[in-house]
Write an enzyme that holds these catalytic residues in place. Structure first.
Site, mmCIF file in Angstrom:
data_model
loop_
_atom_site.group_PDB
_atom_site.id
_atom_site.type_symbol
_atom_site.label_atom_id
_atom_site.label_comp_id
_atom_site.label_asym_id
_atom_site.label_seq_id
_atom_site.Cartn_x
_atom_site.Cartn_y
_atom_site.Cartn_z
ATOM 1 N N ASP A 49 10.885 -33.873 -21.362
ATOM 2 C CA ASP A 49 11.048 -32.362 -20.723
ATOM 3 C C ASP A 49 9.932 -31.519 -21.076
ATOM 4 O O ASP A 49 9.633 -31.288 -22.281
ATOM 5 C CB ASP A 49 12.499 -32.084 -21.506
ATOM 6 C CG ASP A 49 13.785 -32.947 -20.918
ATOM 7 O OD1 ASP A 49 13.464 -33.769 -20.157
ATOM 8 O OD2 ASP A 49 14.900 -32.585 -21.535
ATOM 9 N N LYS B 91 19.101 -19.308 -25.928
ATOM 10 C CA LYS B 91 18.218 -20.286 -25.539
ATOM 11 C C LYS B 91 18.178 -20.071 -23.765
ATOM 12 O O LYS B 91 17.064 -19.736 -23.286
ATOM 13 C CB LYS B 91 18.653 -21.754 -25.681
ATOM 14 C CG LYS B 91 17.767 -22.850 -24.819
ATOM 15 C CD LYS B 91 18.187 -24.225 -25.311
ATOM 16 C CE LYS B 91 17.308 -25.154 -24.311
ATOM 17 N NZ LYS B 91 17.673 -26.473 -24.530
ATOM 18 N N ASP C 62 12.099 -30.005 -14.353
ATOM 19 C CA ASP C 62 11.023 -30.265 -15.364
ATOM 20 C C ASP C 62 11.306 -31.143 -16.325
ATOM 21 O O ASP C 62 10.974 -31.121 -17.565
ATOM 22 C CB ASP C 62 10.694 -28.748 -15.874
ATOM 23 C CG ASP C 62 12.119 -28.250 -16.534
ATOM 24 O OD1 ASP C 62 13.150 -28.806 -16.547
ATOM 25 O OD2 ASP C 62 11.901 -27.095 -17.045
#
Lengths: 387, 1093
Positions: free
Chosen positions: B709, B780, B963
């Protein structure tokens, strides 16, 4: 029931707790403050109380002392349905206090005590606290009349100890009286709706009995409250609840408060294109009295049902009941059978071809009764919340 | 003889012999071709069999067959022929053959037959788990106590499940199965519903009436009524429309006559069931969406049938791997192949033109209205006055209006009993194959609307009705600019998957137990309803608090219900594909990001979906692979901040827990349940244990995808674009021995700020309440989305969600606490990503200017009339959207425009639909604010596709979730190199310079009216004009048509100088200069360990 209120309250950044904390300081207020009880001239208000501030602009207040006196008299004297003497008056949203002063200037037997709820610091400092200093009948609580906490606070601190609880059937409450300007915003509209909704449940001040109320409010809101069945587009949920719960009437012929600029602050200036007309400055205001009925059509515990049915059906207010009823839930057509049952006396039947906005309170009572008996009725307590 | 010449009617035996003959000839492969043609082929034989109305079962079971292999082969041949020939009653023939086959091969059943039919095996458990009440019996296929295996065999033979059954018949031929699956969806669904009802009746459960019926019985009942109703309604409509020829309205009947009423009926039922809970409506759906979806489903079905009828050939798999895509030769080869394929298609394209939205809505309305009229369910309740039980027949679907955020919205709701069942019962019937994975590799993409499913058409890009985007896409496709893009999608589609059986078993057990675990929602929400306070009636404040809690509780309940439904779909699909390798066709959103088409079970889905999936092929693990598998496990658990060695160490320390998890997932200590991604973690535990337990772990065949990732991928692109050194360090582009973690950094900063608040006494309440609770998880999402332009409102919502998940706040505090925290977090992020800011500003300003511009040929049209009128027309003429081309050649058009809706009157309500063909002015604010994130997304999509192509050409398996790139553990090292190489290649190509050049070319001659620039923008431009590139910055202001402009200047309409209305500047002259690039060299990432990790 006060869901909308609690949602809106979030928008108010001030937490009630902090206000209470500050109030203890305010009680021993600064004695050096101006001892002048008379207000500045109406013409000067614009420079003192800046209408660019939302708290001023959104709360239109009586400014003309003469008008204020007329309004005060129409609330408490003569053949007004709310007249009386020896009263404990709770006044919310007083603004700079023209109406408060007019109330105090009435024959002193009329008012025993005037409790003022106001949290605008400017109003508090410049015009209200001097009043408290001069007249022992005045008690100022620096909290907004919009928060339920304010009223629990009054009770908890003993300000209402002298108020008796009067049984509903013993007539209008002789002592307690609630007077308020209604803010010129959507919050104002909600406050009005909430006040009426407290009546059948006998919550808020109504736990003391049939407490009369007097409002200074926008014509548009008033039209909605007072709209009779079918006569105008203003007929809505609030109209039905008001019709079911209280006697309502103008306290003064509306022309007494016209033109707007002669009587109210802030005065109009420039276009305010971004607001709906009913919330712009310059929209006419009226004064009105409200007295709860002795017999309440909405029985305690049934407000949620009324709420749900009114809300759902008024979505389709121009549709005949027989077509609109499906909106109450799957299979709601079966209610039509109950409502038109030929074995019932005519006054217990509803003409189901009537448009929703033309239904009167007894029609509504029958619809809600049928809904309440309907075994498949959705759980309205839950649905009201989710809507 | 079989031709009937001798007046002898051929019988089953006749055909059996013919088939045997054919089989013999077929087997002598050496025989001359001429000989072959004399013997009738299975296809022509099958036609005759059907013509003579002889049951195929009789033929294949005829005594002429001595060896069962012969019979089996004949069955296969006939089945294949049936699919190829498009027999009118195809599914029936296939069913029969399937039954025969099952009967014929009884002893060859797979050893795990009971598992192949988990419905029967597990449903009785549902009964145990719930309350054991009889009302649940109808859910089960088998009443308790019936011996399981024989019953399962019986069902297996009888069960008309398209996939399972067809696998048995067409086991060697997945292509034929996929064709069957797509071509005869509704026929098969009808058969299955019917069968279901008959089975239930056979068990004595069916005659209880609709009151106790299960979902499928209801659907069957509705279908019965609806198809009859539709038959005469359509006929009626035809005659009505013929009588009253209304030229103002397009006729509806022709569209409704394209498909049999049976299928129209089923399409309507299945679509409405499937839309349940969509669009944020609990227990229902938006009317407009429902009508459109039904209309579109009819359109799709019609086209699929045409596709099948014309027997459009499926381009066969090419040999892709020989040439690199990136060589010129390879590219030309791709293009040539695609052009050939497209030419082949063009003749049959006529019927593929799109239906208009209005037609879709009207078709949908016609059908939905009829359904709502006939579909009923019976409900029972107790009349509380009489205490009697009463039943009422109620509509299954009903129409209502709701106010949603102040807008009156028409919705179609499901009757509560129906919606209730949706969360519990088998939903397989409601799934169309375009919701399912494919059994064969998806059809190659050969044009913008051709690829993916065999018969079900879907455009390669979800362009939201943007006509403009479609035009650009077609043009680029025709010019051959999209070869790499198509090829990359083909790579994603060609990844073979299988269901992770071990995980599936655990999931099923949990699901049936009805308890919450991982992301599996419980049947009954475990939190109790909030208690009603005693002073509820008298104290409005207590009441408000109670209501807030009650509301939160109800929302949780509604969410749980919809989670339950979506998990139900996932399990159902996994069950269906248990024994198959499957593929996920991909398309892209308008920014070029790839998504799998099947919506329910795919790798982009939640942890559960991912846990249920595995690569179909395995590869030996190798030593390095074993290390990566361990790191992967640590990442899944949530230990992803340490160095690689630390992560390996972490796993080795927890080997006991890992073994326990793998061996006793439910009864053991349940270490995996505390992981960030529990199901994937469990799957990884099992894989690791199996590997370590195998004799040689390095040789263990592993098929678990291991992820790499990007750390804050958006910021990585910004840092690379701007050559921003500091930014590069923060997101691991630089070389470090420890991964840097922005989230922890921000969380610490926020805590620090709150400490200060407590000291100074500002916002003390919230600071106190939240102090010590700010983990990296809380911030986050907000940190990650700031680069994509998250607003304060969005941030507050994200944070409220996280805080509530941590469960340390009461509902009534959550809003304000989150508001306080959101401000803090945003402030802390503020000065962290300064490098990205410059580029964002440039993108944003450019977009704002572009959307204000007018193409040269429209200028004159916009400059007549009074100043006021001109200003108005000018606004309307501002229709330029931001358009750019990705490095892979994909043109992207931002779709944001003023919404123009058209009203369509339907029987239910009037529906407002967007009209894609009418020109509308752009939504300048949205165009500008969305451009930076969209542009970055188009870059990350490009990076992913480049990586996919390179992986394919090096023979590495590849899958991706935006991603996050996946491959086999043993190939991680090689993929890591590829990821870095492609990133460097991408960012070495002067992306921003090219974008700037593209803008200057595309918008050459476009003019911006000075009047539409805000003061702020004007001064900014002046600043640019005076500073940068003075040679080019001769700001030229032209005035057009100035003769009659001054007559109406008494009022400053929009607060501007009326003189400005007719002043224009060239767009390209005022585009801001590119921000200066920093010194970070993107080649550094070759040495960065944690860039993707």
């Amino acid at each position: 029931m006060s869901l909308a209120l609690s949602c809106l309250r979030r928008r108010l950044s001030k937490s009630p707790n902090t206000i209470i904390a500050r109030s203890s300081i305010r009680h021993n207020h600064d004695s050096s403050a101006s001892s002048n009880t008379s207000l500045p001239a109406h013409a000067e208000w614009r420079s003192i109380f800046n209408p660019a501030k939302a708290s001023v602009r959104d709360r239109v207040s009586l400014a003309n002392p003469h008008t204020a006196r007329l309004v005060a008299e129409s609330f408490l004297t003569g053949d007004s349905i709310t007249a009386g003497s020896g009263k404990v008056v709770i006044e919310a949203f007083p603004g700079p206090g023209a109406l408060s002063r007019a109330l105090l200037e009435l024959d002193s037997s009329r008012i025993r005590k005037l409790i003022i709820l106001e949290d605008n610091e400017q109003y508090l400092e410049i015009t209200l606290q001097p009043l408290e200093a001069l007249d022992p009948r005045v008690k100022i609580i620096p909290m907004t009349g919009y928060a339920w906490e304010a009223y629990t606070y009054l009770e908890d601190e003993g300000f209402l100890d002298e108020v008796e609880t009067v049984p509903w059937e013993n007539g209008v409450h002789p002592q307690l009286h609630f007077i308020t300007h209604i803010p010129h915003t959507i919050i104002g509209e909600q406050i009005v709706a909430q006040l009426f909704r407290n009546i059948p449940e006998r919550t808020w001040l109504f736990k003391y009995g049939r407490v009369p109320m007097s409002f200074v409010l926008g014509q548009w809101i008033w039209d909605r409250v007072a709209a009779p069945p079918g006569t105008s587009n203003a007929r809505c949920k609030v109209s039905v609840v008001a019709e079911a719960t209280a006697r309502t009437e103008y306290s003064l012929p509306p022309h007494n408060l016209l033109p707007y600029d002669d009587h109210f602050h802030p005065r109009t200036r420039g276009a305010q294109v971004n607001r709906p007309e009913s919330r712009r400055l310059g929209h006419p205001l009226v004064a009105a009295n409200v007295v709860p009925y002795e017999r309440q059509i909405i029985s305690p515990g049934h407000l949620d049902q009324w709420d749900y049915c009114l809300r759902r059906l008024f979505v389709r207010k121009s549709t005949p009941l027989k077509n609109a009823i499906t909106t109450l839930g799957p299979g709601a057509e079966s209610l039509l059978k109950t409502l038109t049952d030929q074995s019932l006396p005519p006054e217990q039947r509803v003409d189901i071809a009537t448009q929703i906005r033309k239904l009167n309170v007894s029609d509504w009572a029958l619809i809600i009764r049928a809904f309440d008996y309907w075994p498949f009725a959705p759980d309205v307590r839950l649905l009201c919340l989710l809507d | 003889m079989e031709e009937g010449e001798n007046n002898v009617r051929p019988n089953a035996n006749t055909f059996a012999n013919m088939l045997l003959l054919w089989l013999r000839v077929e087997k002598q492969e050496t025989g001359p071709i001429a000989e072959m043609t004399l013997v009738p082929k299975p296809l022509s034989l099958l036609r005759r069999i059907v013509d003579y109305d002889i049951p195929v079962t009789l033929v294949v079971s005829d005594k002429a067959f001595v060896k069962s292999e012969d019979a089996a082969e004949v069955i296969k041949a006939l089945s294949r022929a049936a699919v190829d020939a498009n027999l009118p009653n195809l599914s029936k023939v296939i069913m029969e053959l399937g039954t025969a086959e099952a009967l014929g091969c009884q002893l060859e059943e797979e050893p795990d037959v009971p598992e192949a039919m988990p419905v029967t095996k597990t449903k009785p458990k549902v009964k145990h788990a719930v309350d054991g009440s009889v009302s649940d019996v109808e859910v089960t296929d088998a009443p308790e106590g019936v011996t399981e295996i024989p019953f399962n065999l019986f069902t297996l033979r009888k069960h008309l499940s398209e996939v399972i059954l067809a696998r048995r018949v067409l086991s060697g031929d997945n292509l034929a199965r996929q064709k069957l699956l797509e071509a005869s969806v509704y026929d098969v669904a009808v058969e299955r519903l019917k069968h279901q009802v008959q089975t239930l009746e056979g068990l004595g459960l069916g005659n209880k009436g609709l009151e106790h019926a299960d979902l499928r019985a209801w659907m069957w009942n509705w279908h019965q009524k609806l198809q009859v109703r539709l038959k005469w309604e359509v006929a009626d409509l035809v005659s009505q429309e013929e009588k009253h020829d209304d030229r103002t309205k397009e006729r509806l009947a022709p569209f409704l006559s394209l498909i049999k009423p049976e299928n129209l009926s089923l399409i309507t039922i299945l679509e409405l069931m499937h839309l349940h809970g969509s669009g944020g409506i609990s227990e229902g759906m938006k009317t407009a969406r429902a009508l459109l979806s039904v209309g579109r489903a009819v359109e799709i079905e019609y086209k699929a049938q045409m596709c099948k009828m014309n027997n459009i050939s499926i381009p066969s798999k090419g040999t892709h791997n020989d040439l690199s895509f990136f060589s010129n030769l390879g590219y030309r080869d791709l293009h040539a192949r695609r052009v050939a394929a497209r030419k082949f298609m063009e003749d049959s394209e006529e019927w593929t033109s799109e239906w208009s939205q209005t037609i879709r809505v009207r078709v949908g309305s016609f059908l939905v209205d009829a359904l709502m009229d006939v579909a009923t369910v019976t409900r029972t309740a107790v009349d509380r006055r009489t205490g009697e039980k009463v039943s009422e027949e109620q509509p299954a679907f009903y129409h209502a209006y709701e106010y949603i955020r102040g807008h009156k919205l028409g919705i179609i709701k499901l009757n509560p009993v129906v919606s209730d069942r949706m969360a519990k019962e088998s939903l397989r019937e409601a799934l169309h194959p375009r919701h399912l994975p494919m059994l064969v590799q998806p059809k190659r993409w050969i044009s913008y609307n051709d690829g993916g499913y065999l018969y079900n058409k879907a455009p390669v890009m979800r362009y939201k009705d943007s006509q403009e985007q479609l035009t650009y896409l077609k043009e680029a496709s025709n010019l051959g600019n999209l070869e790499l893009f198509y090829a990359a999608l083909d790579v994603l589609g060609s990844t073979p998957w299988k269901i992770n059986r071990e995980i599936f078993d655990v999931v099923l057990q949990v699901w049936n137990s009805g308890e919450r675990l991982g992301k599996i929602p419980p049947t009954v929400l475990e939190d109790p309803e909030p208690e009603k306070p005693e002073n509820y009636d008298s104290d409005p404040k207590a009441r408000a608090v109670y209501i807030a809690r009650q509301k939160a509780h109800l929302e949780a309940k509604a969410n749980n219900h919809s989670n339950r439904c979506s998990t139900n779909y996932k399990i159902e699909i996994a069950r269906t594909f248990l024994h198959d390798t499957f593929y996920l066709p991909h398309t892209v959103d308008f920014r070029g990001r790839a998504y799998p088409l099947p919506p329910h079970l795919n790798q982009v889905g939640d942890d559960l979906s991912r846990g249920l999936m595995k690569f179909a092929d395995g590869k030996p693990l190798t030593e390095r692979g074993l290390r990566w598998l361990k790191i992967h496990l640590a990442n899944l658990y949530g230990y992803d901040k340490g160095t690689f060695d630390e992560r390996v160490h972490f796993v080795e320390e927890h080997l006991g827990d890992i073994y326990d998890s793998a061996e006793n997932p439910l009864e053991g200590r349940g270490w995996w349940k505390n992981a960030d991604d529990p199901w994937q973690c469990l799957s990884c535990c099992m894989e690791l244990r199996a590997a370590l337990e195998s004799p040689d772990p390095a040789m263990f065949i592993s098929s678990l995808p291991v992820h790499q990732d990007g750390t804050c991928n958006g910021l990585q692109h910004y840092a690379a674009l701007g050559g921003d050194d500091r930014g590069a360090q923060q997101v691991n582009l630089g070389v470090t021995d420890r991964p840097s973690d922005v989230y922890t950094h921000v969380a610490t900063m926020v805590e620090e700020q709150m400490r200060r608040d407590i000291e100074t006494g500002t916002n003390e309440k919230w600071a106190h309440l939240l102090s010590g609770k700010i983990t990296r998880k809380v911030v986050k999402q907000t940190v990650m989305t700031t680069v994509y332009g998250v607003t304060y409102i969005g941030a507050r919502e994200q944070i409220e969600k996280r805080l509530m998940e941590q469960g340390e706040l009461v509902v009534e505090d959550a809003w304000q606490a989150a508001a306080y925290l959101a401000k803090k977090v945003l402030a802390c992020i503020g000065d962290l990503f300064t490098g990205a800011k410059g580029i964002q500003l440039w993108l944003n300003t450019s977009a704002r200017l572009i959307t204000k511009s007018i193409p040269p040929d429209r200028i004159v049209a916009a400059s007549s009339g009074t100043a006021k009128e001109k200003a108005k027309t000018l606004r309307k003429e501002q229709m330029t959207s931001v358009i750019w081309t990705t490095p892979l050649g994909l043109p992207i058009v931002q779709p944001y425009r003023a919404i123009k809706r058209k009203q369509v009157q339907t029987a239910l309500q009037s529906v407002f639909i967007s009209d894609p063909n009418s020109p509308a002015s752009v939504n300048s604010v949205k165009q500008a604010s969305a451009f930076p994130p969209n542009f970055i997304h188009s870059l990350d999509a490009t990076h992913m596709m480049m990586t996919a192509l390179e992986c394919q050409s090096r023979g590495i398996m590849f899958a991706s979730v935006h991603d996050s790139y996946w491959t086999h553990a043993c190939d991680i090292d090689e993929m890591s190199t590829i990821i870095r190489d492609t990133f460097i290649a991408l960012h070495s190509s002067d992306i921003l310079g090219k974008l700037d050049a593209e803008f200057r070319l595309r918008y050459k001659g476009y003019k911006v009216p000075l009047s539409s620039l805000s003061k702020d923008l004007q001064s900014k431009i002046m600043a640019y004009a005076s500073s940068a590139r003075p040679d080019q910055r001769q700001l030229e202001v032209s005035s057009i048509n100035s003769a009659d402009e001054m007559e109406d200047s008494d009022e400053d309409v929009y607060g501007m100088d009326p003189d400005m209305v007719t002043k224009f500047v060239n767009l390209v002259d005022i585009l801001p200069p590119l921000p200066e690039k920093g010194h970070f060299d993107v080649n550094t990432i070759k040495k960065s360990l944690y860039f993707f990790s």
